[in-house]
Design a protein around this motif. Structure first.
Motif, mmCIF file in Angstrom:
data_model
loop_
_atom_site.group_PDB
_atom_site.id
_atom_site.type_symbol
_atom_site.label_atom_id
_atom_site.label_comp_id
_atom_site.label_asym_id
_atom_site.label_seq_id
_atom_site.Cartn_x
_atom_site.Cartn_y
_atom_site.Cartn_z
ATOM 1 N N ARG A 81 0.792 -1.170 -0.155
ATOM 2 C CA ARG A 81 0.079 -0.142 -0.068
ATOM 3 C C ARG A 81 0.845 1.383 0.064
ATOM 4 N N ILE A 82 1.829 1.137 0.785
ATOM 5 C CA ILE A 82 2.818 2.378 0.942
ATOM 6 C C ILE A 82 3.505 2.510 -0.333
ATOM 7 N N LEU A 83 3.754 1.358 -1.016
ATOM 8 C CA LEU A 83 4.607 1.572 -2.287
ATOM 9 C C LEU A 83 3.704 2.133 -3.288
ATOM 10 N N ALA A 84 2.298 1.681 -3.218
ATOM 11 C CA ALA A 84 1.286 1.989 -4.231
ATOM 12 C C ALA A 84 1.248 3.629 -4.147
ATOM 13 N N ILE A 85 0.948 4.215 -2.988
ATOM 14 C CA ILE A 85 0.989 5.474 -2.775
ATOM 15 C C ILE A 85 2.058 6.289 -3.325
ATOM 16 N N LYS A 86 3.275 5.560 -3.052
ATOM 17 C CA LYS A 86 4.417 6.446 -3.488
ATOM 18 C C LYS A 86 4.562 6.424 -4.974
ATOM 19 N N ASP A 87 4.053 5.409 -5.791
ATOM 20 C CA ASP A 87 4.238 5.382 -6.879
ATOM 21 C C ASP A 87 3.203 6.360 -7.600
ATOM 22 N N ALA A 88 2.143 6.349 -7.044
ATOM 23 C CA ALA A 88 0.893 7.317 -7.620
ATOM 24 C C ALA A 88 1.359 8.700 -7.599
ATOM 25 N N MET A 89 1.963 8.953 -6.364
ATOM 26 C CA MET A 89 2.600 10.259 -6.114
ATOM 27 C C MET A 89 3.571 10.960 -7.219
ATOM 28 N N GLU A 90 4.484 9.731 -7.405
ATOM 29 C CA GLU A 90 5.624 10.156 -8.306
ATOM 30 C C GLU A 90 5.162 10.610 -9.602
ATOM 31 N N ILE A 91 4.074 9.654 -10.099
ATOM 32 C CA ILE A 91 3.499 9.909 -11.406
ATOM 33 C C ILE A 91 2.777 11.156 -11.469
ATOM 34 N N LEU A 92 1.873 11.436 -10.319
ATOM 35 C CA LEU A 92 0.971 12.524 -10.590
ATOM 36 C C LEU A 92 1.259 13.655 -9.689
ATOM 37 N N SER A 93 2.635 13.756 -9.242
ATOM 38 C CA SER A 93 3.005 15.093 -8.663
ATOM 39 C C SER A 93 3.075 16.355 -9.516
ATOM 40 N N GLY A 94 3.258 17.318 -8.636
ATOM 41 C CA GLY A 94 3.393 18.647 -9.552
ATOM 42 C C GLY A 94 2.125 19.314 -9.483
ATOM 43 N N LYS A 95 2.266 20.699 -9.817
ATOM 44 C CA LYS A 95 1.448 21.653 -9.704
ATOM 45 C C LYS A 95 0.249 21.499 -10.913
ATOM 46 N N TRP A 96 0.581 20.916 -11.912
ATOM 47 C CA TRP A 96 -0.305 20.952 -13.242
ATOM 48 C C TRP A 96 -0.834 19.608 -13.781
ATOM 49 N N LYS A 97 -0.381 18.576 -13.358
ATOM 50 C CA LYS A 97 -0.783 17.098 -13.900
ATOM 51 C C LYS A 97 -2.351 17.036 -13.734
ATOM 52 N N PHE A 98 -2.694 17.081 -12.593
ATOM 53 C CA PHE A 98 -4.471 17.088 -12.551
ATOM 54 C C PHE A 98 -5.194 18.023 -13.193
ATOM 55 N N HIS A 99 -4.484 18.971 -13.392
ATOM 56 C CA HIS A 99 -5.309 19.888 -14.043
ATOM 57 C C HIS A 99 -5.440 19.781 -15.782
ATOM 58 N N ILE A 100 -4.262 19.336 -16.153
ATOM 59 C CA ILE A 100 -3.878 18.860 -17.352
ATOM 60 C C ILE A 100 -4.947 17.635 -17.707
ATOM 61 N N LEU A 101 -4.711 16.582 -16.996
ATOM 62 C CA LEU A 101 -5.717 15.535 -16.835
ATOM 63 C C LEU A 101 -7.137 15.796 -16.807
ATOM 64 N N GLY A 102 -7.311 16.657 -16.086
ATOM 65 C CA GLY A 102 -8.915 16.964 -15.656
ATOM 66 C C GLY A 102 -9.390 17.838 -17.097
ATOM 67 N N THR A 103 -8.574 18.552 -17.744
ATOM 68 C CA THR A 103 -9.029 19.159 -18.802
ATOM 69 C C THR A 103 -9.211 18.069 -20.035
ATOM 70 N N LEU A 104 -8.036 16.999 -20.026
ATOM 71 C CA LEU A 104 -8.249 16.194 -21.026
ATOM 72 C C LEU A 104 -9.328 14.973 -20.893
ATOM 73 N N LEU A 105 -9.821 14.820 -19.676
ATOM 74 C CA LEU A 105 -10.880 14.082 -19.344
ATOM 75 C C LEU A 105 -12.259 14.664 -19.942
ATOM 76 N N LEU A 106 -12.156 15.920 -19.927
ATOM 77 C CA LEU A 106 -13.559 16.455 -20.467
ATOM 78 C C LEU A 106 -13.420 16.971 -22.006
ATOM 79 N N ASN A 107 -12.279 16.677 -22.692
ATOM 80 C CA ASN A 107 -12.341 16.859 -24.132
ATOM 81 C C ASN A 107 -11.738 15.955 -25.112
ATOM 82 N N GLU A 108 -11.166 14.858 -24.529
ATOM 83 C CA GLU A 108 -10.772 13.684 -25.444
ATOM 84 C C GLU A 108 -9.447 14.126 -25.935
#
Lengths: 118, 118
Positions: free
Chosen positions: B16-43
């Motif tokens: 579980r700890i490893l999974a959380i670390k993995d996820a955070m490494e890949i999704l960290s930073g100020k912008w990724k969620f915003h970009i992904l969120g935008t792409l989720l809405l637009n294809e």
DNA sequence: ACACATAGTTACCAAAAGGTAATCAGTTTC
DNA sequence: GAAACTGATTACCTTTTGGTAACTATGTGT
């Protein structure tokens, strides 16, 4: 009419963006999810317990992150007047609301990892 | 027997700890969620579309984050041979799996904010 | 007296993250 | 031929983040 305003105009979407920014500000950093995850499993923990359980964290970081989260009302700090003074940290009601988020993060991380080795 | 090993010993917990670390490494930073969120809405979105939709991001950052996420197989980049060359970005199947996570994050952030003003 | 545990704090430093501004190369429109 | 749009890249700089190590202060056991 090529440019479809998908987001910037919508009030709902702005709220969503703000919500994500809020969440990230409060939960950002290398350690918060690990500390919260540990506290979700344990209810009450002392400083040294956390220092041992949250693998790799230094006292300085633990102290800082705990203060951070206390200010954001995710955890409570209570000094217990025992023989050697002890301090108990536990999640607030607000703090416990991160549980689904931590779970989702863990689930995603695991799924991502599994997908790589498939 | 005061010290109850709540986590470090359990294999499940380490995963579980490893999974959380993995996820955070890949999704960290100020912008990724915003970009992904935008792409989720637009294809499908072009570079300049993203630059306009993701408010405040600089081309350098957008470029870097897109490369990052392309390497992690969350998005696809395809060059379209149009008159002025265009590039389309879209989520991969793996990229679309972040949807519940983005939703959870947004939900939590909104709930947290509402709680403050109550 | 000495070691060890409690709960931190402090100073110092290195690396990562992120912002600004300029530039580039190709194509199209004026 | 000049301006503008496409999708970036580059250099430079500042801020943030996080790590190491040492130290404080109090109390307990031996």
């Amino acid at each position: 009419m090529k440019k479809q305003a998908t987001c910037n105009t919508s009030t709902q979407c702005k709220k969503r963006i703000l919500a994500i920014k809020d969440a990230m500000e409060i939960l950002s950093g290398k350690w918060k999810f690990h500390i919260l995850g540990t506290l979700l499993l344990n209810e009450k923990m002392r400083f040294m317990d956390l220092l041992r359980e949250v693998e790799g964290i230094a006292p300085k970081m633990l102290s800082k992150e705990l203060q951070d989260m206390e200010m954001n009302r995710l955890i409570t700090r209570s000094v217990i007047n025992t023989k050697p003074i002890t301090v108990e940290y536990s999640l607030t009601e607000a703090g416990r609301t991160v549980e689904p988020l931590v779970n989702e993060l863990a689930t995603w991380g695991e799924a991502y990892r599994n997908e790589l080795y498939s």
